[in-house]
Design a protein around this motif. Structure first.
Motif, short mmCIF file in Angstrom:
data_model
loop_
_atom_site.label_atom_id
_atom_site.label_comp_id
_atom_site.label_asym_id
_atom_site.label_seq_id
_atom_site.Cartn_x
_atom_site.Cartn_y
_atom_site.Cartn_z
N GLU A 49 0.83 -1.21 0.00
CA GLU A 49 0.00 0.00 0.00
C GLU A 49 0.86 1.25 0.00
O GLU A 49 0.62 2.18 -0.78
CB GLU A 49 -0.95 0.04 1.20
CG GLU A 49 -1.89 1.23 1.08
CD GLU A 49 -2.72 1.54 2.32
OE1 GLU A 49 -3.52 2.50 2.26
OE2 GLU A 49 -2.55 0.86 3.35
N VAL A 90 -1.78 4.87 6.16
CA VAL A 90 -1.76 3.53 5.55
C VAL A 90 -1.97 2.48 6.63
O VAL A 90 -1.62 2.68 7.79
CB VAL A 90 -0.44 3.26 4.79
CG1 VAL A 90 -0.28 4.20 3.61
CG2 VAL A 90 0.77 3.37 5.71
N LEU A 126 -4.60 -0.89 8.25
CA LEU A 126 -5.98 -1.27 8.55
C LEU A 126 -6.74 -0.10 9.18
O LEU A 126 -6.33 0.44 10.21
CB LEU A 126 -5.97 -2.46 9.50
CG LEU A 126 -7.28 -3.21 9.67
CD1 LEU A 126 -7.62 -3.97 8.40
CD2 LEU A 126 -7.20 -4.17 10.85
N ASN A 162 -9.56 3.36 5.19
CA ASN A 162 -9.34 2.00 4.72
C ASN A 162 -10.28 1.00 5.39
O ASN A 162 -10.83 1.27 6.47
CB ASN A 162 -7.89 1.56 5.01
CG ASN A 162 -6.90 2.09 3.99
OD1 ASN A 162 -7.29 2.73 3.02
ND2 ASN A 162 -5.63 1.82 4.21
N THR A 163 -10.40 -0.15 4.79
CA THR A 163 -11.19 -1.24 5.36
C THR A 163 -10.68 -1.61 6.76
O THR A 163 -9.50 -1.47 7.07
CB THR A 163 -11.13 -2.49 4.47
OG1 THR A 163 -11.89 -3.53 5.08
CG2 THR A 163 -9.70 -2.99 4.27
N TYR A 214 -7.72 -6.56 3.79
CA TYR A 214 -6.54 -5.71 3.66
C TYR A 214 -5.34 -6.52 3.16
O TYR A 214 -4.60 -6.08 2.26
CB TYR A 214 -6.21 -5.02 4.99
CG TYR A 214 -5.06 -4.05 4.86
CD1 TYR A 214 -5.27 -2.76 4.39
CD2 TYR A 214 -3.75 -4.45 5.13
CE1 TYR A 214 -4.22 -1.89 4.20
CE2 TYR A 214 -2.68 -3.58 4.95
CZ TYR A 214 -2.92 -2.29 4.48
OH TYR A 214 -1.88 -1.44 4.29
N ASN A 242 -7.31 -5.51 -0.86
CA ASN A 242 -8.61 -4.85 -1.06
C ASN A 242 -8.81 -3.80 0.02
O ASN A 242 -9.37 -4.09 1.08
CB ASN A 242 -9.74 -5.89 -1.03
CG ASN A 242 -9.59 -6.93 -2.12
OD1 ASN A 242 -9.06 -6.64 -3.19
ND2 ASN A 242 -10.05 -8.13 -1.86
N TYR A 243 -8.34 -2.60 -0.22
CA TYR A 243 -8.39 -1.56 0.82
C TYR A 243 -9.80 -1.05 1.04
O TYR A 243 -10.12 -0.54 2.12
CB TYR A 243 -7.45 -0.41 0.46
CG TYR A 243 -6.05 -0.88 0.14
CD1 TYR A 243 -5.39 -1.79 0.96
CD2 TYR A 243 -5.39 -0.43 -1.01
CE1 TYR A 243 -4.11 -2.23 0.66
CE2 TYR A 243 -4.11 -0.87 -1.31
CZ TYR A 243 -3.48 -1.77 -0.48
OH TYR A 243 -2.22 -2.22 -0.78
N ARG A 246 -11.59 1.55 0.34
CA ARG A 246 -11.58 2.85 1.03
C ARG A 246 -12.95 3.54 0.95
O ARG A 246 -13.52 3.66 -0.12
CB ARG A 246 -10.53 3.77 0.42
CG ARG A 246 -9.10 3.27 0.56
CD ARG A 246 -8.13 4.30 0.01
NE ARG A 246 -6.77 3.81 0.08
CZ ARG A 246 -6.14 3.19 -0.93
NH1 ARG A 246 -6.78 2.99 -2.07
NH2 ARG A 246 -4.90 2.79 -0.79
#
Length: 364
Positions: free
Chosen positions: A43, A254, A256, A269-270, A276, A280-281, A283
């Motif tokens: 990321e 950046v 979790l 973010n997720t 994560y 698959n962020y 957002r």
């Protein structure tokens, strides 16, 4: 992407889950830790590379990582920290060993934020904290022995079984240490935390005000500046990183659940570690309108002792706040909630305690 001066990195791992915690976190396990760090690397490297003036590694508990994992993380951050002025790691007292503190210091970390919360052993047990006062003393000593002397201690006001006597005792102990900064937050019980599920209720506003009145007076007496609602610092040791947030400036987050503010968009973010790690962020994105940005700017800057820079506000929003809100501002000044100093509109201590009311009046 607009350049930002501040980088936040979230490490979600904890060796135990505190009963009040509402941050994105998971129990530490090596099954997730290295895959997470590799996803974090991906990321961070997806953004344009730049140097940062402030870096803050929070959690979770970053010091719950093993030595090998910490070194991997520090190597990952190293290219972004060449000109860093303030480099903070959050730590828990029981996990800031001398070996870990020395490793942090060797990579340029120059500030430690230690999650003490309280020094009362019964309360610590009740909130599922796994340290004691001796651990606090040893952790601070380990930091100092590693050359890290910019030390913050976190306290939480309003914990179960606590009262004003608890706060007085906590401050007696904490102020006996060579700390440069103290953060004292009001407990906010969220329904899905263990405390919330148990039915614990927040203490009344009157009780919390009594705590803050005592805290404010005591910290000023000890030579600290009350520079933000919940934060006190020795002169020159105000948190540079957190002031990025309070000045409503851009920052990159950046990891979790991490938040960013870039190009007038707020991202989050997720909070799913499995998503994560897959990259698959997911957002959440808030496009900040001009009016919303004005609200954020007023709300955040009034939390601090530098207040609203009226010239900057006019330049940024093409809006003369002092003229357009003349009546509201005059009334707030007459009621000793705001004052003007060198074209800055600043909240008094009383105003800091009533910020929601002030913001409503300023934005209506």
């Amino acid at each position: 992407m607009t350049k930002s001066n501040s980088l936040y990195i979230h490490i979600p791992f904890c060796t135990h889950i505190c009963t009040y915690c509402d941050f994105p976190k998971v129990n530490y396990t090596s099954v997730f830790s290295f895959p997470y760090l590799k996803a974090l690397k991906n990321e961070l490297e997806s953004y344009p590379k730049q140097d940062y003036k402030t870096i803050y590694v929070g959690g979770g508990t970053p010091t719950s990582l093993s030595i090998e994992e910490l070194k991997f993380l520090l190597e990952l951050i190293k290219p972004y920290a060449k000109n860093v002025k303030e480099y903070t790691f959050e730590a828990n007292p029981e996990s800031l060993t001398l070996e870990k503190a020395k490793l942090l210091g060797s990579y340029g970390v120059n500030r430690i934020s230690l999650g003490v919360q309280t020094t009362d052993s019964k309360i610590l047990e009740a909130i599922n904290r796994h340290h004691n006062l001796d651990d606090v003393k040893l952790a601070l000593s380990n930091a100092l022995d590693s050359g890290i002397d910019n030390l913050n201690v976190d306290l939480i006001l309003g914990l179960p079984h606590s009262d004003l006597t608890t706060l007085k005792r906590d401050l007696d102990i904490v102020l006996s240490f060579p700390i440069k900064h103290l953060s004292a937050y009001s407990l906010s019980v969220n329904p899905h935390t263990a405390l919330g599920i148990s039915g614990y209720q927040n203490k009344s506003d009157d009780v919390m005000r009594e705590y803050y009145d005592y805290l404010h007076a005591r910290m000023l007496e000890a030579g600290f500046v009350h520079y933000e609602v919940s934060n006190f610092a020795k002169p020159g040791f105000q948190s540079q990183h957190n002031q990025t947030y309070w000045k409503d400036e851009h920052y990159l987050g950046v990891g979790l659940g991490a938040a960013s503010y870039i190009d007038n968009k707020r991202y989050k973010n997720t909070s799913s570690i499995t998503e994560y790690i897959k990259g698959n962020y997911n957002r959440d994105v808030e496009i900040v309108s001009l009016k919303d940005d004005m609200t954020y700017f007023i709300m955040l800057n009034l939390r601090t002792n530098h207040g609203i820079d009226l010239d900057l506000f006019k330049t940024r929003f093409n809006f003369d706040l002092l003229t357009k809100k003349e009546k509201e501002i005059k009334n707030l000044i007459l009621n000793n909630l705001l004052f003007l100093d060198d074209n800055h509109l600043i909240a008094t201590y009383e105003g800091m305690m009533l910020l929601d009311d002030i913001i409503l009046k300023m934005m209506e």
